[in-house]
Design an enzyme around this catalytic site. Structure first.
Site, PDB file in Angstrom:
ATOM      1  N   GLY A 137       0.793  -1.059  -0.035  1.00  0.00           N
ATOM      2  CA  GLY A 137       0.076   0.027   0.102  1.00  0.00           C
ATOM      3  C   GLY A 137       0.689   1.357   0.020  1.00  0.00           C
ATOM      4  N   GLU A 186       4.163   3.993   5.839  1.00  0.00           N
ATOM      5  CA  GLU A 186       3.266   3.160   6.018  1.00  0.00           C
ATOM      6  C   GLU A 186       1.910   3.819   5.181  1.00  0.00           C
ATOM      7  OE1 GLU A 186       1.771   0.471   5.428  1.00  0.00           O
ATOM      8  OE2 GLU A 186       1.323  -0.506   7.486  1.00  0.00           O
ATOM      9  N   ASP A 187       1.123   3.094   4.470  1.00  0.00           N
ATOM     10  CA  ASP A 187      -0.081   3.766   3.873  1.00  0.00           C
ATOM     11  C   ASP A 187      -1.122   4.101   5.117  1.00  0.00           C
ATOM     12  OD1 ASP A 187      -0.822   1.191   4.421  1.00  0.00           O
ATOM     13  OD2 ASP A 187      -1.736   0.929   2.268  1.00  0.00           O
ATOM     14  N   ASP A 227      -4.642   1.852  11.057  1.00  0.00           N
ATOM     15  CA  ASP A 227      -6.032   1.334  11.270  1.00  0.00           C
ATOM     16  C   ASP A 227      -6.051   0.777  12.827  1.00  0.00           C
ATOM     17  OD1 ASP A 227      -8.738   0.974  10.734  1.00  0.00           O
ATOM     18  OD2 ASP A 227      -8.341  -0.633   9.963  1.00  0.00           O
ATOM     19  N   LYS A 255      -6.222   6.430  11.385  1.00  0.00           N
ATOM     20  CA  LYS A 255      -7.766   6.463  11.816  1.00  0.00           C
ATOM     21  C   LYS A 255      -7.708   6.238  13.197  1.00  0.00           C
ATOM     22  CE  LYS A 255      -9.321   3.763   7.974  1.00  0.00           C
ATOM     23  NZ  LYS A 255      -9.828   2.279   7.458  1.00  0.00           N
ATOM     24  N   PHE A 282     -13.558   2.922   5.309  1.00  0.00           N
ATOM     25  CA  PHE A 282     -12.713   2.231   4.279  1.00  0.00           C
ATOM     26  C   PHE A 282     -12.584   3.006   3.073  1.00  0.00           C
ATOM     27  CE2 PHE A 282     -11.593  -0.769   1.180  1.00  0.00           C
ATOM     28  CZ  PHE A 282     -10.702  -1.405   1.596  1.00  0.00           C
ATOM     29  N   ASP A 311      -5.976  -0.019  -1.544  1.00  0.00           N
ATOM     30  CA  ASP A 311      -6.564  -1.188  -2.301  1.00  0.00           C
ATOM     31  C   ASP A 311      -7.841  -1.813  -1.774  1.00  0.00           C
ATOM     32  OD1 ASP A 311      -5.039  -2.696  -0.646  1.00  0.00           O
ATOM     33  OD2 ASP A 311      -5.857  -4.699  -2.129  1.00  0.00           O
ATOM     34  N   ARG A 341      -5.385   0.791  -6.524  1.00  0.00           N
ATOM     35  CA  ARG A 341      -4.277   1.267  -6.046  1.00  0.00           C
ATOM     36  C   ARG A 341      -3.778   2.671  -6.932  1.00  0.00           C
ATOM     37  NH1 ARG A 341      -2.138  -1.931  -1.958  1.00  0.00           N
ATOM     38  NH2 ARG A 341      -2.535  -4.153  -2.307  1.00  0.00           N
TER      39      ARG A 341
END
Ligand code: IMP
Length: 184
Positions: free
Chosen positions: A49, A104-105, A108, A136, A157, A164, A170
């Site tokens: 990601g 990192e993308d 969560d 988040k 989401f 993705d 992506r």
């Protein structure tokens, strides 16, 4: 509705534009540049990601004496975190005494991030910093706090700019949020 997109039968609406992403990536890059001035950092891009964010961020940080490596973990299935973190592709780089920046993308639940930091710490780096495109905070199950955050978002989401849904979307330049969960 105009600009809606459908991926695997789910509808997504525009959320963060590429222009807004560029502005925040530049801000995070300048924070990292200031913090690591005079260092020779190792950037760890977390696949899959973070590949687009990392490419833009690391070039914008503009420190010539740096290394870029890739790691891969997995915890997501469909639109939910599985809660179990698996290392899919490990590191071969020696991190002893190095200043590491994990890229990192999205954070969560924070499970992947915590697992990664524990994993990297065992390699005795001088410092570990964690940069994420998205955070988040309301989804956290670990209290994990990234050092650098481009956007804090609600627990919806999202896809695009590297993120993705089952391997798709992506390549979208902008970020989209699943319809009816969009609450900024
Ligand atoms: P965590 O371990 O629950 O913090 O999840 C981290 C990983 O889950 C990220 O690296 C992403 O691959 C994936 N993920 C979490 N939220 C989303 C999302 O909204 N869209 C796409 N992938 C997500």
């Amino acid at each position: 509705m105009e600009n809606e997109i459908t991926v695997n039968g789910l509808t997504f609406v525009p959320y963060i534009t590429n222009e807004e992403i560029k502005t925040q990536v530049e801000r995070v890059a300048s924070e990292i540049r200031n913090d690591l001035r005079g260092c020779e950092p190792v950037f760890l891009c977390v696949l899959n990601g973070a590949f687009i964010f990392a490419a833009d961020l690391i070039r914008a940080v503009d420190i010539s004496d740096c290394k870029v490596c890739f790691v891969r973990y997995s915890s997501y299935e469909g639109t939910n975190s599985s809660g179990k973190v698996k290392t899919l592709m490990g590191l071969t780089e020696d991190l002893e005494g190095r200043d590491v920046v994990i890229v990192e993308d999205i954070v969560d639940t924070g499970l992947t991030a915590s697992h990664m930091v524990d994993d990297i710490r065992k390699r005795n780096p001088r410092s570990i910093r964690f940069a994420t495109l998205l955070h988040k905070p309301e989804s956290s199950k670990t209290g994990f706090k990234p050092d650098y955050v481009a956007f804090s978002i609600s627990p919806s989401f999202i896809i695009g700019y590297g993120l993705d849904l089952d391997g798709k979307a992506r390549n979208l330049p902008d970020i989209y949020v699943i319809k009816d969960q969009a609450k900024c």
